[in-house]
Design an enzyme around this catalytic site. Structure first.
Site, mmCIF file in Angstrom:
data_model
loop_
_atom_site.group_PDB
_atom_site.id
_atom_site.type_symbol
_atom_site.label_atom_id
_atom_site.label_comp_id
_atom_site.label_asym_id
_atom_site.label_seq_id
_atom_site.Cartn_x
_atom_site.Cartn_y
_atom_site.Cartn_z
ATOM 1 N N GLY A 116 0.848 -1.191 0.000
ATOM 2 C CA GLY A 116 0.000 0.000 0.000
ATOM 3 C C GLY A 116 0.884 1.242 0.000
ATOM 4 O O GLY A 116 2.046 1.181 0.455
ATOM 5 N N TRP B 77 -1.961 6.727 4.874
ATOM 6 C CA TRP B 77 -1.469 6.072 6.097
ATOM 7 C C TRP B 77 -0.260 5.198 5.786
ATOM 8 O O TRP B 77 0.691 5.124 6.557
ATOM 9 C CB TRP B 77 -2.598 5.256 6.721
ATOM 10 N N LYS C 35 -15.563 2.063 14.018
ATOM 11 C CA LYS C 35 -15.437 3.493 14.365
ATOM 12 C C LYS C 35 -15.622 4.349 13.111
ATOM 13 O O LYS C 35 -16.050 5.497 13.183
ATOM 14 C CB LYS C 35 -14.130 3.776 15.112
ATOM 15 N N ARG D 253 -11.408 11.567 7.917
ATOM 16 C CA ARG D 253 -11.956 11.763 6.568
ATOM 17 C C ARG D 253 -13.418 11.325 6.495
ATOM 18 O O ARG D 253 -14.216 11.921 5.775
ATOM 19 C CB ARG D 253 -11.154 10.930 5.551
HETATM 20 N N1 LIG Z 1 -5.311 7.864 6.422
HETATM 21 C C1 LIG Z 1 -5.374 7.712 7.744
HETATM 22 O O1 LIG Z 1 -5.283 8.670 8.516
HETATM 23 C C2 LIG Z 1 -5.524 6.329 8.314
HETATM 24 C C3 LIG Z 1 -5.166 6.105 9.655
HETATM 25 C C4 LIG Z 1 -5.297 4.837 10.201
HETATM 26 C C5 LIG Z 1 -5.754 3.791 9.412
HETATM 27 N N2 LIG Z 1 -6.075 4.011 8.110
HETATM 28 C C6 LIG Z 1 -6.492 2.853 7.315
HETATM 29 O O2 LIG Z 1 -5.399 2.439 6.505
HETATM 30 C C7 LIG Z 1 -5.878 1.811 5.306
HETATM 31 C C8 LIG Z 1 -5.181 2.419 4.113
HETATM 32 O O3 LIG Z 1 -5.497 3.792 4.062
HETATM 33 P P1 LIG Z 1 -4.553 4.885 3.378
HETATM 34 O O4 LIG Z 1 -4.898 6.176 4.038
HETATM 35 O O5 LIG Z 1 -3.126 4.459 3.352
HETATM 36 O O6 LIG Z 1 -5.067 4.850 1.856
HETATM 37 P P2 LIG Z 1 -5.777 5.997 1.005
HETATM 38 O O7 LIG Z 1 -7.152 6.252 1.432
HETATM 39 O O8 LIG Z 1 -4.837 7.140 0.895
HETATM 40 O O9 LIG Z 1 -5.976 5.168 -0.373
HETATM 41 C C9 LIG Z 1 -5.489 5.428 -1.545
HETATM 42 C C10 LIG Z 1 -4.529 4.304 -1.968
HETATM 43 O O10 LIG Z 1 -5.254 3.295 -2.688
HETATM 44 C C11 LIG Z 1 -4.510 3.025 -3.876
HETATM 45 N N3 LIG Z 1 -5.343 2.437 -4.907
HETATM 46 C C12 LIG Z 1 -6.242 3.065 -5.726
HETATM 47 N N4 LIG Z 1 -6.806 2.157 -6.555
HETATM 48 C C13 LIG Z 1 -6.263 0.956 -6.230
HETATM 49 C C14 LIG Z 1 -6.438 -0.371 -6.714
HETATM 50 N N5 LIG Z 1 -7.313 -0.634 -7.686
HETATM 51 N N6 LIG Z 1 -5.726 -1.368 -6.138
HETATM 52 C C15 LIG Z 1 -4.868 -1.117 -5.128
HETATM 53 N N7 LIG Z 1 -4.639 0.110 -4.632
HETATM 54 C C16 LIG Z 1 -5.341 1.129 -5.189
HETATM 55 C C17 LIG Z 1 -3.945 4.369 -4.247
HETATM 56 O O11 LIG Z 1 -2.901 4.240 -5.161
HETATM 57 C C18 LIG Z 1 -3.465 4.863 -2.889
HETATM 58 O O12 LIG Z 1 -2.209 4.335 -2.586
HETATM 59 C C19 LIG Z 1 -7.399 2.000 5.329
HETATM 60 O O13 LIG Z 1 -7.984 0.816 5.799
HETATM 61 C C20 LIG Z 1 -7.616 3.117 6.345
HETATM 62 O O14 LIG Z 1 -8.882 3.015 7.004
HETATM 63 C C21 LIG Z 1 -5.949 5.246 7.533
HETATM 64 O O1 LIG Z 2 -9.614 9.687 8.320
HETATM 65 P P1 LIG Z 2 -10.381 8.466 8.760
HETATM 66 O O2 LIG Z 2 -11.801 8.742 9.036
HETATM 67 O O3 LIG Z 2 -10.154 7.330 7.780
HETATM 68 O O4 LIG Z 2 -9.721 8.041 10.148
HETATM 69 C C1 LIG Z 2 -8.332 8.008 10.251
HETATM 70 C C2 LIG Z 2 -7.866 7.155 11.407
HETATM 71 O O5 LIG Z 2 -8.395 5.860 11.316
HETATM 72 C C3 LIG Z 2 -8.169 7.763 12.745
HETATM 73 O O6 LIG Z 2 -7.559 6.991 13.740
#
Ligand SMILES: NC(=O)c1ccc[n+]([C@@H]2O[C@H](COP(=O)([O-])OP(=O)(O)OC[C@H]3O[C@@H](n4cnc5c(N)ncnc54)[C@H](O)[C@@H]3O)[C@@H](O)[C@H]2O)c1
Ligand SMILES: O=P(O)(O)OC[C@H](O)CO
Length: 362
Positions: free
Chosen positions: A10, A14, A209, A273
């Site tokens: 990924g 995050w 959540k 988000r």
């Molecule tokens: N962003 C945060 O603050 C945060 C914090 C904690 C947990 N999370 C969790 O982490 C996980 C990943 O979130 P993130 O924020 O890194 O991602 P993101 O929401 O930024 O997702 C975009 C990613 O998906 C990719 N993508 C798009 N189309 C795709 C495809 N067809 N196949 C594979 N990848 C593809 C994009 O290239 C990019 O890398 C999620 O489950 C999210 O809930 C996010």
């Molecule tokens: O931005 P959200 O709503 O995907 O939340 C981000 C993290 O999961 C918060 O801990």
């Protein structure tokens, strides 16, 4: 001892923030360099940005200009568009991608996974298989046969990438894996706690959540104050714990007060988000509605989730609306609407079968 080779699966918001943490930790610690190879392969879903490949930009500018703009990434975090290449050399797989892309990603990885590899999931979501909800770690272990840990907490990526203090929680069945992952992720600003609770409970909290965060966004569209939001958070916390017990049989509530519990719920309901998109989605349905006259918002007018995601998130992905769809299947099938009034109301509003103005009638 052979050193561990890390692949981060990924490259979003995050993933880039946690890649930075792991990469800087290894660069700064001879002790970690004895355990882990210095280079981390970050599987990056290839796309073009202003005529250049995103992998090329990350590997030359050392910034993920689309998903974590303005933040310097360490040079040992290497963007690699070849999923098979990332997988076949790895002994540690760190999963951090939106859960809707997981099944396809795993089926490409499967024939190439080192049978001795171990994994950790940073994903917040659940898989829906036939008639069952499956925690992500269970789904990954079942699909590619490796043991999995989980990391989850009050962790908004943009804040962490700027070095602001936060806490997070790791859960795993195997004690040696817990130690390894704690060493890899813990910093003075990113404080890792370990819990004995099995990964699925932590993951169900992290997934649900995101659904409660939609509720927080809906009430923000009413311009109500913090008391109303606190009511959403409190009732959400109770229902999430109840759902964990129902789905796992685990009666251990210790995670409730950990970073992966109430802290995550609070942060997401104020700064995430899902909350932000839910407010926009709800406002688009409340144009011209007079709340003092108890008017109902229409269910067939307003932006779609996809339109809001595209307008507000610049390529990042929403999870809450998908998880709402998934848990509502179970709530309906088991006739649990009265047990989970808030989750039910949020799910119904999110799918468009209840007006957003009903959010406080749970
Ligand atoms: N962003 C945060 O603050 C945060 C914090 C904690 C947990 N999370 C969790 O982490 C996980 C990943 O979130 P993130 O924020 O890194 O991602 P993101 O929401 O930024 O997702 C975009 C990613 O998906 C990719 N993508 C798009 N189309 C795709 C495809 N067809 N196949 C594979 N990848 C593809 C994009 O290239 C990019 O890398 C999620 O489950 C999210 O809930 C996010
Ligand atoms: O931005 P959200 O709503 O995907 O939340 C981000 C993290 O999961 C918060 O801990």
């Amino acid at each position: 001892m052979t050193k561990h080779k890390i692949a981060l699966i990924g490259s979003g918001n995050w993933a880039s923030a946690t890649g930075k943490i792991m990469g800087e930790n290894i660069l700064g610690s001879p002790k970690l360099q004895a355990i882990f190879e210095i280079g981390i392969q970050m599987w990056t879903y290839e796309e073009m940005i202003d005529g250049r490949k995103i992998t090329e930009i990350i590997n030359t500018k050392h910034q993920n200009v689309k998903y974590l703009p303005g933040i310097d990434l360490p040079h040992n975090l290497i963007a690699n568009p070849d999923l098979v290449d990332c997988t076949k050399n790895a002994t540690i797989l760190v999963f951090c991608l939106p859960h809707q892309f997981l099944p396809r990603t795993l089926s490409t990885m499967k024939p190439h996974v080192n049978p001795k590899a171990i994994g950790i999931s940073l994903i917040k979501g659940m898989m829906f298989e036939e008639t069952k909800l499956l925690p992500i770690t269970t789904f990954i272990t079942r699909t590619i046969g490796i043991p999995m840990a989980v990391l989850s907490g009050a962790n908004v990526a943009d804040e962490i990438a700027k070095g602001q203090l936060c806490e997070t929680t790791i859960g795993a069945v195997d004690e040696t894996h817990v130690k390894l992952f704690k060493d890899l992720f813990h910093t003075d600003a990113f404080r890792v706690s370990v819990v004995k609770c099995p990964p699925p409970s932590i993951e169900i909290y992290g997934a649900c959540k995101n659904v409660v965060a939609l509720g927080a966004g809906f009430v923000d569209a009413f311009d109500f104050g913090n008391n109303t939001k606190s009511a959403i958070i409190r009732n959400g916390a109770i229902e999430i714990l109840k759902l964990i017990k129902l789905l796992t049989g685990c009666k251990d509530d210790t995670i409730a007060l950990e970073s992966c519990g109430i802290a995550d719920l609070i942060t997401t309901c104020f700064g995430g988000r899902n909350r932000k998109c839910a407010e926009k989605w709800a406002r688009s349905r409340m144009v011209g509605i007079d709340l003092s006259k108890d008017e109902e918002a229409p269910i067939d007018i307003g932006m779609s989730w996809e339109e809001v995601e595209e307008e507000l998130l610049g390529g990042q992905k929403l999870q809450g609306n998908l998880t709402a769809e998934e848990i509502y299947v179970i709530i309906k099938r088991e006739h649990l609407e009265k047990e989970f009034p808030l989750l039910t109301m949020i799910c119904r509003i999110s799918e468009g079968s209840e007006p957003v103005t009903s959010i406080l009638k749970f």
